[in-house]
Design a protein around this motif. Structure first.
Motif, PDB file in Angstrom:
ATOM      1  N   TYR A  41     -44.515   0.421 -88.930  1.00  0.00           N
ATOM      2  CA  TYR A  41     -44.536   1.279 -90.324  1.00  0.00           C
ATOM      3  C   TYR A  41     -45.357   2.873 -89.839  1.00  0.00           C
ATOM      4  O   TYR A  41     -44.952   3.896 -90.324  1.00  0.00           O
ATOM      5  N   THR A  44     -42.916   4.959 -87.940  1.00  0.00           N
ATOM      6  CA  THR A  44     -42.079   5.740 -88.658  1.00  0.00           C
ATOM      7  C   THR A  44     -42.600   7.114 -89.581  1.00  0.00           C
ATOM      8  O   THR A  44     -42.127   8.029 -89.753  1.00  0.00           O
ATOM      9  N   GLN A  62     -35.311   9.608 -82.818  1.00  0.00           N
ATOM     10  CA  GLN A  62     -35.164   8.497 -83.489  1.00  0.00           C
ATOM     11  C   GLN A  62     -35.011   7.272 -82.676  1.00  0.00           C
ATOM     12  O   GLN A  62     -35.237   5.725 -82.969  1.00  0.00           O
ATOM     13  N   THR A  66     -35.408   3.276 -82.926  1.00  0.00           N
ATOM     14  CA  THR A  66     -34.080   2.558 -82.839  1.00  0.00           C
ATOM     15  C   THR A  66     -34.219   1.897 -81.615  1.00  0.00           C
ATOM     16  O   THR A  66     -33.710   0.610 -81.623  1.00  0.00           O
ATOM     17  N   ASN A 294     -33.040  -4.283 -96.954  1.00  0.00           N
ATOM     18  CA  ASN A 294     -33.153  -3.030 -96.266  1.00  0.00           C
ATOM     19  C   ASN A 294     -32.288  -1.976 -96.909  1.00  0.00           C
ATOM     20  O   ASN A 294     -32.490  -0.822 -96.967  1.00  0.00           O
ATOM     21  N   VAL A 298     -34.280   1.524 -98.122  1.00  0.00           N
ATOM     22  CA  VAL A 298     -33.914   2.792 -97.494  1.00  0.00           C
ATOM     23  C   VAL A 298     -33.450   3.579 -98.730  1.00  0.00           C
ATOM     24  O   VAL A 298     -33.756   4.965 -98.855  1.00  0.00           O
ATOM     25  N   ILE A 299     -32.843   3.209 -99.584  1.00  0.00           N
ATOM     26  CA  ILE A 299     -31.960   4.116-100.388  1.00  0.00           C
ATOM     27  C   ILE A 299     -32.891   4.648-101.789  1.00  0.00           C
ATOM     28  O   ILE A 299     -32.959   5.500-102.463  1.00  0.00           O
ATOM     29  N   VAL A 422     -30.092  -0.864 -93.172  1.00  0.00           N
ATOM     30  CA  VAL A 422     -30.170   0.411 -93.117  1.00  0.00           C
ATOM     31  C   VAL A 422     -28.788   1.184 -92.825  1.00  0.00           C
ATOM     32  O   VAL A 422     -28.737   2.133 -93.565  1.00  0.00           O
ATOM     33  N   SER A 423     -28.136   0.841 -91.909  1.00  0.00           N
ATOM     34  CA  SER A 423     -26.844   1.486 -91.733  1.00  0.00           C
ATOM     35  C   SER A 423     -25.932   1.499 -92.915  1.00  0.00           C
ATOM     36  O   SER A 423     -25.209   2.409 -93.387  1.00  0.00           O
ATOM     37  N   ALA A 425     -26.473   1.284 -95.891  1.00  0.00           N
ATOM     38  CA  ALA A 425     -27.221   1.969 -97.168  1.00  0.00           C
ATOM     39  C   ALA A 425     -26.783   3.534 -96.705  1.00  0.00           C
ATOM     40  O   ALA A 425     -26.214   4.108 -97.783  1.00  0.00           O
ATOM     41  N   SER A 426     -26.790   3.988 -95.652  1.00  0.00           N
ATOM     42  CA  SER A 426     -26.378   5.283 -95.010  1.00  0.00           C
ATOM     43  C   SER A 426     -24.859   5.501 -95.298  1.00  0.00           C
ATOM     44  O   SER A 426     -24.367   6.454 -95.965  1.00  0.00           O
TER      45      SER A 426
END
Length: 480
Positions: A41, A44, A62, A66, A294, A298-299, A422-423, A425-426
């Motif tokens: 955390y 980030t 990133q 990642t 997640n 994220v969103i 995460v992916s 959501a994007s």
């Protein structure tokens, strides 16, 4: 490290005297878990500052995050297998030494390339620690207290996620991002002192290390290629040459891994373990929930900033409600499981999470802060009640000598599910906005477009939680 005095053994063949140090063992392991959670955390939060200081693009910086996540996901099972030869406590100590030394190196990194390399080394150490932590706790407590101990495990993860962003921001603003890593060094030395004194647990280990190298390498490649493919597609929703290449590599490595594990005499991961539904269904539940979780994590900030015009600090305070509720719900869930051994405890927690995500979706549609606050708190309760029973059920489903593999598979499922969440959501956000014809920056899309897109994602997350609820319940039926 000293000898353990032999005395009466319990049903697992562990001398009861081991349990005398169980609280010290628990504290030692939880310190390691807390620091690994905090580190994630804090890094980030520091990423924008690191990107600016090294004058690089976000697509490059990133990889600090990642690369760390990809390595951990790919190596959990590998080190779980290694622990059958080294022993779980020895691997924990080796991993923590590596984590501490690499943290020191990260703090003194002079360029982004070195920082990424040292982060990858740090991830190797963290995967050793996290991969066997659950198994160490499981071995150190009597059956009547395992649920409670695993509940504390979940509470510490919640505490780390609760205070991590604040500590990371404070350190970055006051003394510099380097100290996010350097702070691990004195704490690491203290933990090693505790580990050498208290992590003395009798273990049954194999006499020869027959490592499945083909399976290990193919697993790392398939995880890395999957995450790279998702990240590539999430950038602009285009099917391009890199995406196709990553997809081909993923398919080839997946086929190689499954074929190798089916024919190897000493496989990295025994495929027949998944024939046991008491093991497979809790792992599947936590994987599905991690994807949904997640997506929501994220969103949510995009909605609260882009629609309700809250500042990042206000968003952080709102999302603190989730780990705050978990801090109380996780130990409570563990204690209730120890006392009543309810077969439906994890399913109940997941059903509460399902309701919370659906309510949160409606709260986003209505822009009702009271519904949002209530949903976030309910989310934390559901997650807290789910974590301990699900972890205990997963560990208990396999023979005692397989708890390290059970722990590493469970951790891998959480990590991989989180990365995919995460992916997804994007990708879903971009798809929702593109349908309306908008292709600009997300936060500038306007309240109506953001509200519709993000609330839809929350309903999808709620549906995934409902599927996880069903898989949690199905483990209790003899025939499925």
């Amino acid at each position: 490290m000293g000898k353990i005095e032999k005395n009466v053994e319990n049903e697992y063949g562990i001398p009861d005297k081991v349990y005398e140090n169980r609280n010290a063992i628990l504290i030692t392991v939880l310190i390691g878990i807390l620091m690994s959670v905090l580190d994630g955390y804090m890094v980030t939060i520091a990423l924008p500052t690191i990107t600016t200081q090294f004058n690089i693009s976000l697509s490059f910086s990133q990889w600090i995050i990642t690369g760390y996540l990809a390595v951990m996901t790919g190596f959990f099972i590998f080190f779980g297998k290694i622990s059958e030869y080294t022993g779980k406590t020895k691997l924990f100590i080796i991993g923590w030494i590596l984590f501490t030394l690499s943290s020191l190196a990260c703090g003194f990194a002079t360029n982004i390339t070195l920082l990424i390399i040292f982060r990858i080394v740090q991830a190797l150490g963290a995967s050793m620690v996290a991969g066997v932590s659950g198994a160490i706790i499981f071995h150190s407590f009597p059956p009547t207290e395992i649920g409670k101990a695993m509940g504390y495990f979940g509470a510490v993860v919640a505490i780390g996620s609760l205070i991590g962003p604040g500590i990371g921001g404070y350190i970055t603003n006051t003394i510099g991002w380097q100290y996010i890593f350097l702070i691990n060094v004195p704490i690491g030395i203290f933990l090693l002192i505790l580990a050498f004194k208290y992590l003395i647990i009798p273990e049954t280990t194999t006499s020869h290390l027959n490592l499945d190298w083909i399976g290990s390498i193919s697993l790392v490649i398939l995880v890395a290629s999957l995450m790279l493919a998702c990240g590539e597609y999430a950038q602009d929703l285009a099917i391009n040459t890199p995406l196709i290449l990553y997809g081909v590599i993923f398919i080839v490595s997946l086929i190689t891994f499954l074929w190798q594990e089916s024919i190897c005499e000493n496989p990295l991961l025994e495929i027949n373990l998944f024939h046991n539904k008491l093991f497979t269904l809790p792992v599947l539940s936590v994987f599905i929930f991690s994807v949904a979780l997640n997506m929501a994590i994220v969103i949510g900030p995009f909605y609260l900033q882009g629609v309700m015009s809250y500042s990042p600090s206000q968003v952080g305070l709102l999302f603190m409600l989730v780990p705050l509720a978990m801090m109380f719900a996780s130990p409570l869930g563990g204690k209730l499981y120890d006392k009543y051994h309810s077969k439906y405890a994890s399913g109940l927690g997941m059903f509460i999470s399902t309701i919370s995500f659906i309510l949160l979706g409606y709260g986003y549609i209505l822009s009702n802060i009271y519904i949002i606050i209530g949903s976030l708190f309910l989310w934390g309760i559901g997650q807290g009640l789910f974590t301990s029973p699900n972890s205990t059920e997963t560990m208990s489903a396999l023979p005692h000598e397989k708890t390290a593999i059970a722990s590493s598979v469970l951790t891998t499922a959480k990590s991989l599910g989180g990365a995919l969440g995460v992916s997804f959501a994007s990708i879903l956000t971009l798809i929702g906005l593109n349908i309306t014809g908008y292709n600009g920056k997300i936060l500038l899309a306007g309240p109506q477009l953001l509200s519709n897109s993000i609330s839809t994602i929350m309903f999808i997350a709620g549906f995934l939680c409902f599927i996880a609820t069903i898989t949690s319940i199905l483990r209790n039926f003899r025939r499925i």
